[in-house]
Design an enzyme around this catalytic site. Sequence first.
Site, PDB file in Angstrom:
ATOM      1  CE  LYS A  19     -13.346  -3.461 -30.012  1.00 15.57           C
ATOM      2  NZ  LYS A  19     -12.938  -3.043 -31.360  1.00 15.57           N
ATOM      3  NE  ARG A  95     -18.049   0.817 -31.887  1.00 13.37           N
ATOM      4  CZ  ARG A  95     -18.072  -0.485 -32.072  1.00 13.37           C
ATOM      5  NH1 ARG A  95     -18.238  -1.308 -31.089  1.00 13.37           N
ATOM      6  NH2 ARG A  95     -17.899  -0.956 -33.275  1.00 13.37           N
ATOM      7  NE  ARG A 134     -14.305  -8.900 -38.615  1.00  9.29           N
ATOM      8  CZ  ARG A 134     -14.548  -8.071 -37.600  1.00  9.29           C
ATOM      9  NH1 ARG A 134     -13.801  -8.121 -36.521  1.00  9.29           N
ATOM     10  NH2 ARG A 134     -15.505  -7.191 -37.682  1.00  9.29           N
ATOM     11  NE  ARG A 167     -19.615  -7.797 -38.509  1.00 10.03           N
ATOM     12  CZ  ARG A 167     -19.017  -7.304 -37.429  1.00 10.03           C
ATOM     13  NH1 ARG A 167     -18.503  -8.126 -36.528  1.00 10.03           N
ATOM     14  NH2 ARG A 167     -18.913  -6.012 -37.252  1.00 10.03           N
ATOM     15  NE  ARG A 178     -17.219  -1.958 -38.695  1.00  5.45           N
ATOM     16  CZ  ARG A 178     -16.684  -3.175 -38.748  1.00  5.45           C
ATOM     17  NH1 ARG A 178     -16.529  -3.783 -39.903  1.00  5.45           N
ATOM     18  NH2 ARG A 178     -16.306  -3.780 -37.652  1.00  5.45           N
TER      19      ARG A 178
HETATM   20  P1  AMP Z   1     -18.603  -4.433 -33.805  1.00  5.12           P
HETATM   21  O1  AMP Z   1     -19.090  -5.849 -33.847  1.00  5.12           O
HETATM   22  O2  AMP Z   1     -18.126  -4.028 -32.437  1.00  5.12           O
HETATM   23  O3  AMP Z   1     -17.617  -4.122 -34.893  1.00  5.12           O
HETATM   24  O4  AMP Z   1     -19.881  -3.510 -34.069  1.00  5.12           O
HETATM   25  C1  AMP Z   1     -20.588  -3.582 -35.284  1.00  5.12           C
HETATM   26  C2  AMP Z   1     -21.501  -2.390 -35.420  1.00  5.12           C
HETATM   27  O5  AMP Z   1     -22.463  -2.389 -34.343  1.00  5.12           O
HETATM   28  C3  AMP Z   1     -20.832  -1.027 -35.314  1.00  5.12           C
HETATM   29  O6  AMP Z   1     -20.263  -0.618 -36.547  1.00  5.12           O
HETATM   30  C4  AMP Z   1     -22.007  -0.149 -34.895  1.00  5.12           C
HETATM   31  O7  AMP Z   1     -22.872   0.111 -35.994  1.00  5.12           O
HETATM   32  C5  AMP Z   1     -22.756  -1.065 -33.939  1.00  5.12           C
HETATM   33  N1  AMP Z   1     -22.280  -0.895 -32.552  1.00  5.12           N
HETATM   34  C6  AMP Z   1     -21.632  -1.818 -31.786  1.00  5.12           C
HETATM   35  N2  AMP Z   1     -21.359  -1.331 -30.570  1.00  5.12           N
HETATM   36  C7  AMP Z   1     -21.841  -0.059 -30.564  1.00  5.12           C
HETATM   37  C8  AMP Z   1     -21.868   0.982 -29.601  1.00  5.12           C
HETATM   38  N3  AMP Z   1     -21.317   0.834 -28.377  1.00  5.12           N
HETATM   39  N4  AMP Z   1     -22.452   2.151 -29.940  1.00  5.12           N
HETATM   40  C9  AMP Z   1     -23.014   2.349 -31.150  1.00  5.12           C
HETATM   41  N5  AMP Z   1     -23.012   1.411 -32.114  1.00  5.12           N
HETATM   42  C10 AMP Z   1     -22.446   0.214 -31.832  1.00  5.12           C
END
Ligand code: AMP
Length: 231
Positions: A19, A95, A134, A167, A178
């Site tokens: 994404k 989400r 990653r 990360r 996740r």
């Molecule tokens: P990402 O970088 O999109 O993989 O997000 C990393 C982490 O941030 C996720 O595993 C969640 O803990 C948190 N996160 C990101 N976006 C959201 C969202 N829209 N709602 C809730 N938690 C989020």
Amino acid sequence: MTQSSQRVFVLLGMPGVGKGTQAQMISQTYHLFHIDTGQTLRSEIASGSELGNTAKAYMEKGELVPFELVMEVIKSSMLRISPQQRGYLFDGFPRNLDQAEGLNKILKDLQLHIDAVIYLETPHEILMDRLAYRVTCYQCDAKYNLKLNPPKNDKHCDLCGGELVTRKDDRPEVIETRLKAYASETSPLIEYYEQQRLLRRVDANQSIEKVFQDIQQEVNQFFNSSDTMLV
Ligand code: AMP
């Protein structure tokens, strides 16, 4: 450009589907304001803000951050759109169904609506591999894959020279959580947006360029050809 002519797109897909990479290409090409909640939350953590400190515990476990915090991030991010930008591209948000309803409300207040939800589809097994290899730039959040899309130098970002790190939430045990959070909370959005005829499915198990071409097929119709700028 008036508010009502702003376009709104959502990028939906499992963690690791690509994404972020596609969002960069889409936002540059169509002059959209890219809102990546994961990245915004990581910068809140890095800045030591109260919001960041609260979000950190959830993120390290791979769980979703609570609704109120995420909506606060969205509302304050949306205010930062510049007059040259032609709308919003949400990446990693919504989400779950509550967030989707929350977004509808915000957009309604701004007399906006979602134009399309781009759903990047790929088999689950491929994602484990993508996430496990990653690395992310600590400075600019650029992502690389040590197997599929390696940086020129293992330790530093090609774009800004920042340090590349794994990360905490890209560790195998957290990846599982996740993916489970995605399955239980986020995947119902597929049907939700399909029912509203907003969902556009794109096969993400192709080269980055081909995925982007397929996305363009879906997005071009919302713009005049003179509006876009290929990067
Ligand atoms: P990402 O970088 O999109 O993989 O997000 C990393 C982490 O941030 C996720 O595993 C969640 O803990 C948190 N996160 C990101 N976006 C959201 C969202 N829209 N709602 C809730 N938690 C989020």
